[in-house]
Design an enzyme around this catalytic site. Structure first.
Site, PDB file in Angstrom:
ATOM      1  N   ARG A 139      19.554 -39.466  20.310  1.00  0.00           N
ATOM      2  CA  ARG A 139      18.774 -38.425  20.982  1.00  0.00           C
ATOM      3  C   ARG A 139      19.385 -37.088  20.581  1.00  0.00           C
ATOM      4  NH1 ARG A 139      20.401 -38.261  26.732  1.00  0.00           N
ATOM      5  NH2 ARG A 139      21.363 -36.331  26.063  1.00  0.00           N
ATOM      6  N   HIS A 185      18.606 -34.797  27.335  1.00  0.00           N
ATOM      7  CA  HIS A 185      17.847 -35.903  27.905  1.00  0.00           C
ATOM      8  C   HIS A 185      16.432 -35.452  28.255  1.00  0.00           C
ATOM      9  CE1 HIS A 185      16.611 -39.229  30.390  1.00  0.00           C
ATOM     10  NE2 HIS A 185      16.424 -38.396  31.397  1.00  0.00           N
ATOM     11  N   TYR A 229      28.722 -33.591  28.363  1.00  0.00           N
ATOM     12  CA  TYR A 229      29.183 -34.964  28.173  1.00  0.00           C
ATOM     13  C   TYR A 229      29.260 -35.431  26.726  1.00  0.00           C
ATOM     14  CZ  TYR A 229      24.081 -35.639  28.290  1.00  0.00           C
ATOM     15  OH  TYR A 229      22.744 -35.554  28.045  1.00  0.00           O
TER      16      TYR A 229
END
Ligand SMILES: Cc1ncc(C[n+]2csc(CCOP(=O)(O)OP(=O)(O)O)c2C)c(N)n1
Ligand SMILES: Cc1ncc(C[n+]2csc(CCOP(=O)(O)OP(=O)(O)O)c2C)c(N)n1
Ligand SMILES: [Mg+2]
Ligand SMILES: [Mg+2]
Lengths: 342, 379, 342, 379
Positions: free
Chosen positions: D273, D277, D286
């Site tokens: 990805r 998100h 993160y």
């Protein structure tokens, strides 16, 4: 605050800091982690990310990934393993990411969390807190704006609470974590960013009881019952009503199961009128139970039936029309008017 | 773990299983699997005899329960008939510090935990929902909702790791019991996910008794169940579930691996439910008599007796004494079950919440007031 | 039946056969399978065993295992695959083995079954029936005696019904299967063995509407509202009350969502008193909603508050005390007395 | 299915994957796996060009959506950036009669089904919950609750079998999309159980984009995800998810096996990805920038362009035209999104029940009455 107190070393903090409701929860969880090494936090994205609403921000960094646990993506697993951890002696605080995602865990919650103490004849305590950000008004897509509290309050063995201010958020989450009862803790997600004063040094032993309702505004003419995100709406309505010369009492229920009916009865016996406000669909919502109990207990005091201002009995609608779905100041005032017109 | 040729015992299903005692009572010294695990037992004569005693005792108690149910003294009974070896073997493999999470059928395991065998009778008689203290005996309450307890067990195992109680030979481990049917539940598969990710000290012990009520194994899987574990990255192994030695040896090894920090594993105990699902069930509707007959030849107790006899570890006197002692236990149990008092109705309001609730208190009070009005009126 | 009608070929069946409620459901399902090849039955043990209550007895034998499907043991799977089968054009009837085992499917029911029609703007219909034997009184262990109907009735997008007699069982299950709405169908398990007359040739088109309440007994002094297993209890109470000279009207609600309030209001406006009876815990049970609505609509007609006779707010207790938990004739009469004494 | 050496492509993770086009644009003629499946594609030049056009188009539309969201025109957007090859390859592998069950991120698959790309914008703008007719396009509604759609897909596939529409080359099949995070949900594992037991014609297509919001793959599994399938008795295979040819070839083969009656299979598309998100997410919290950088080198579009160039299948004029056409489509989309009317509030009462409900009707009426009282009052 006087010049001198600002300069000197504060001996006794007055009312403490002004912080958002979300931050107050974060502080409360931090305190809970500090106060008891058995407290752990578990859920999706609660670690590095600090949760999608940042309620657990910084906690994994400070307490380690053994105490703030990013779990696999499965809510039944989160609650089911929390049961086992609780049996082992831990005090798990589970985060469910959004209201609409609690249902995969529903079986573990109603058949296990709610019943293990009963089943074991009191031998097994499950001091589990299940945190659920709930309610709408944030412009989200499906499943992110629901108010499923009645689905938990109907289940014996669970206690259900919700907060509406920073001060309550900070204390209530600490009280919930310290309680041995299994507690579903609903967080008014659209109020996460509203600020209020919090005494961060407040002592748990002195706290206002977790399962007691609070008169959020005193009044004489009608009682408005609300909880979580709708308390602000009810208070706003009370201010508007005051301009019309109507003095509304607003009660913040705080505990949805058990309900603190004494506080409610005391008020309604005085005012003779009650309006309940919540976002959840009206049918079988908290308003139904409140109306039923108030009517039974205050039958001869009531000038009008208890009226309900709630979400409609439809799935939570698309974001662009959610303001028409959600109770607002006008709908509350309309119900108050109807009560007076009965 | 693929089960290889060495594991194929007498009467093994396709794919084989670990067997250390054949239906005829022949000992297999040891079994080495294709991935290099070797299983064997090293019991003293006395230990063999005690295992036999366990098997006979739990069967006898179970028979008593079935009789009590038929006589209307129990609401229902879930018999373990046929599964004694799986339960006694795995139960005895637990060390004192290990924790077990049962279904509703693990009366044999309960017995090995040193719990008074009357305990489950509260539930089945309908006087309570289960009475022992799970903490004291390290044996949780019975769980009826299929699969739920596997997640509880996994959480408990995570707690062991967090407590630093793994990685040593005297570490702790968990065993989670469930049936073949349960393997289809989301919860059980989530337990596999969790324990793999957290490398938790847990043994999943699946008693594949071939049926979930009326549904044969083929309704739950198209390949042997022990192979499920491979998909989650931990070992799975199939044992002859009617062989108490295999059950003991493989469970002991799996528990020890778990306590040593090597994480989860799955044991499929291949066995058979000789009786009905519960006393409410009528198995003639869905299975043929010859199938039951063929499993009689694999009886878990007969083979131990044959072995003890052949090895001259025990004689008829011993067998008679065991039967006799078990019978006495059963009769004692019967008496105590019959003497179980019905609970005071008002106790139903107890233990709803650790901290109580004013609502419950009010309902209890109104219940008492209401019943007081009937006093002396014959109600 | 006269001698001649018994001998001859019956031209028009009078009232048909006297059969148990369970058998009536079996006949109804059989008819549904006959009437529409898209109807399928799925669940645990519904095949050879005919279900643990034998409601599907003989159906797999006669319709094949493609139409009466023994599923893997997983309720979420049962309902989740039913959704897909419905999208494919089938009309699945799912059997949940006992009330307490529906919760693993709860997520699929509330987030998918209830919402797919709304989500798809009406493009996807899910004509699914979820059959749930519910209620206590059969001496069972935990999870086998619960009454979770409020947990479904609160959810928009679901319809919820229950039957109380053989005749209704036969017609209502057929109506439910024929409906394009997703329907949760609660079966009063302890009444499975009670007998009643059923016209097996009855025409679906002529049936009493599925979502309409029925006056089960006419009366003038007070209205007793009941559904499912409690209808018999309410009728028994009415007989006993008649001996004391009190003439109770008993309404069998039949549909729990939507509620047919017109029938209820009509009665309560006449009698001025209402008592609701159900086995589910009182808190947030159907009684709450009925009380709230009746009070709002019939405020000036009510002589006393709507009273509730329900299960207590505790987990379903051990079988040996269940009779003390369940509403019975005496408790109904006691509530009627209290209503008159108000 | 164990993935063998032949499947290891450039940049493959441990365990390998099927790759037919390297990040540098080199074609691998065919790949044969250890269990004897051979994968290859046989496209005409025109077909290669059209695949390239698909990839560019869906990326361009996605970028437009991201921009629209930033400008406040969408409530949220779930970008497919980086996953174009997985989606276009698998989407184009579907035959007309096949049915797809997406998550909330399958805009690329939606595009290949011939659905007007504006369709998902209703959901993300907040004017509806999704507008197309799943029956017409054989592409179900987006599903947000993780994993739920895999059971719907399995049920639909069971229906295909019941309709007798398998066992022939022109039979029907189903594809179920889900992410790496979803593999932990009970529902997904139950879908594996079901489809194994019923041998349903379904392809489980898992886009392993390495993250479930902030959680890396290690939080969901300790072994490669494609191996999950083995535990349920059907084949699992990993592909280079950034390789549109592998995605096409393997999905096509799996669908054809399914329609031929050979049952389910699992494809793990190993991808990344590239963006957040969703637009609400902040991935810098993160994951490190260098990780994202390393995946840029594996871009799914650049490799196709390199291949087309090297093979002289397309030239700069073509690429410019494709960009230009995509841009026009995107601008058209933008205009249409901006023109999307807010729904009339009263329409929220529509489509609650197929047969309607008197309660909803009453609430709609009271809603209208209530709003009528504000008419002309500025509300
Ligand atoms: C969630 C749930 N669904 C259904 C049931 C009803 N039920 C009780 S036992 C059983 C079969 C269990 O089969 P298995 O897991 O093989 O265990 P066994 O009884 O054979 O030991 C079923 C369906 C239940 N207890 N829980
Ligand atoms: C049951 C449920 N729990 C939580 C969420 C919130 N959520 C939305 S997307 C997501 C991560 C999904 O990860 P993955 O399956 O890998 O798909 P990806 O988004 O990476 O494509 C989460 C946790 C949800 N939608 N549904
Ligand atoms: Mg079984
Ligand atoms: Mg992902």
């Amino acid at each position: 605050m006087t010049e001198s107190s600002r300069g000197g070393k504060p001996q006794s903090k007055t009312m403490g800091e002004t912080i958002t409701l979300g931050k107050a929860l974060n502080h409360g969880l931090r305190r809970a982690l500090e106060d008891d090494p058995k407290v752990i936090i578990m859920g999706e994205d609660v670690g590095k990310l600090g949760g999608v609403f940042r309620i657990t921000d910084g906690l994994q960094k400070d307490f380690g990934d053994d105490r703030v646990i990013d779990t696999p993506l499965a809510e039944s697993g989160i609650v089911g393993t929390a049961v086992g951890l609780a049996i082992r002696g831990y005090r798990p605080v589970c985060e469910i990411q959004f209201d609409g995602f609690v249902f995969p865990a529903y079986n573990q919650i109603v058949a296990q969390v709610a019943k293990m103490f009963y089943r074991s004849l009191g031998n097994v305590r499950l001091p589990i807190v299940i945190r659920i950000p709930f309610g709408g008004g944030i412009g989200a897509v499906e499943h992110h704006s629901e108010s499923p509290e009645a689905l938990f309050a109907h289940v014996p063995g669970l206690k259900v609470v919700t907060c509406s201010s920073s001060a309550d958020a900070y204390m209530m989450i600490r009280q919930a974590v310290a309680s041995d009862d299994p507690i579903v803790f609903f967080e008014p997600k659209r109020r996460y960013w509203e600020k209020g004063e919090v005494d961060l040094d407040a002592d748990l032993g002195q706290a206002f009881p977790l399962h007691q309702a609070r008169v959020a505004r005193e009044g004489t003419d009608a009682t408005v019952l609300a909880y979580g995100p709708m308390v602000r709406t009810a208070l706003d309505a009370a201010i508007a009503a005051a301009e019309d010369g109507r003095n509304l009492e607003v009660i913040d229920l705080r505990s949805l199961s058990p309900l603190d009916m004494e506080t409610v009865y005391r008020s309604v016996r005085r005012t003779g009128r009650a309006v309940v406000v919540h976002e959840a669909p009206g049918n079988l919502g908290l308003g139904a139970e409140l109306a039923a109990r108030i009517t039974e207990e205050c039958f001869y005091s009531l000038e009008a039936p208890v009226l309900r201002v709630t979400g409609y009995d439809i799935p939570y609608p698309a974001a662009r029309v959610e303001e028409d779905f959600l109770p607002d100041l006008d709908r509350v005032l309309d119900a108050v008017d109807r009560s007076f017109g009965w | 773990m693929a089960n290889g040729e060495r594991e194929v015992g007498a009467d093994a299903p396709a794919g084989g299983f670990v067997q250390l005692l054949t239906p005829d009572g022949e000992r297999v010294d040891s079994v080495t699997t294709t991935d290099g695990m070797t299983y064997s037992v090293d019991f003293t004569d006395e230990e063999y005899r005690e295992l036999y005693r366990d098997l006979v005792t739990v069967r006898r108690l179970d028979a008593e329960a079935t009789a009590l149910q038929r006589q209307g003294e129990l609401g229902i009974w879930a018999s373990l008939l046929g599964q004694e070896a799986a339960q006694v073997g795995s139960g005895r493999a637990l060390r004192k510090q290990d924790m077990a999470f049962p279904t509703y059928r693990e009366h044999g395991v309960l017995y090995t935990r040193g719990i008074d065998p009357i305990m489950p009778f509260g539930l089945f008689r309908g006087v309570d929902q289960g009475g022992w203290d799970p903490h004291e005996f390290k044996f949780n309450t019975y769980t009826i909702v299929i699969g739920s307890q596997t997640l509880h067990a996994t959480g408990y195992a995570m707690g062991i790791t967090m407590d630093g109680k793994t990685g040593t030979p005297d570490g702790e481990a968990v065993i989670a019991y469930f049936g073949d049917g349960a393997t289809s539940q989301g919860d059980v598969n989530e337990a596999f996910v969790w324990s793999g990710v957290f490398n938790s000290p847990i043994v999943f012990f699946c008693q594949n008794n071939q049926y979930a009520i009326s549904e044969p194994l083929e309704r739950q899987t198209r390949i042997p169940l022990y192979r499920r574990a491979a998909g989650y990255g931990f070992p799975g192994i199939r044992i002859d579930g009617n062989d108490v030695l295999a059950s003991y040896a493989v469970t002991r090894a799996a528990l020890d691996q778990a306590r040593n920090g090597q994480g989860p594993s799955l044991i499929e105990a291949y066995t058979y439910r000789m009786g009905a699902h519960t006393s409410s069930d009528d198995p003639t509707r869905y299975r043929i008599a010859s199938e039951v007959e063929s499993w009689k030849a694999k009886d878990p107790i007969a083979r131990v007796r044959a072995f003890l006899t052949k090895q001259q570890v025990a004689d008829e006197t011993f067998f008679a004494e065991v039967d006799d002692t078990a019978k006495k236990l059963a009769l004692d149990l019967r008496e105590r079950v019959l003497a179980m008092p019905d609970p005071e109705p008002v106790t139903m309001f107890d233990n709803v919440y650790p901290h109580g609730s004013p609502e419950i208190d009010a309902q209890r009070a109104s219940f008492e007031r209401y019943h007081a009005t009937f006093e002396g009126s014959g109600h």
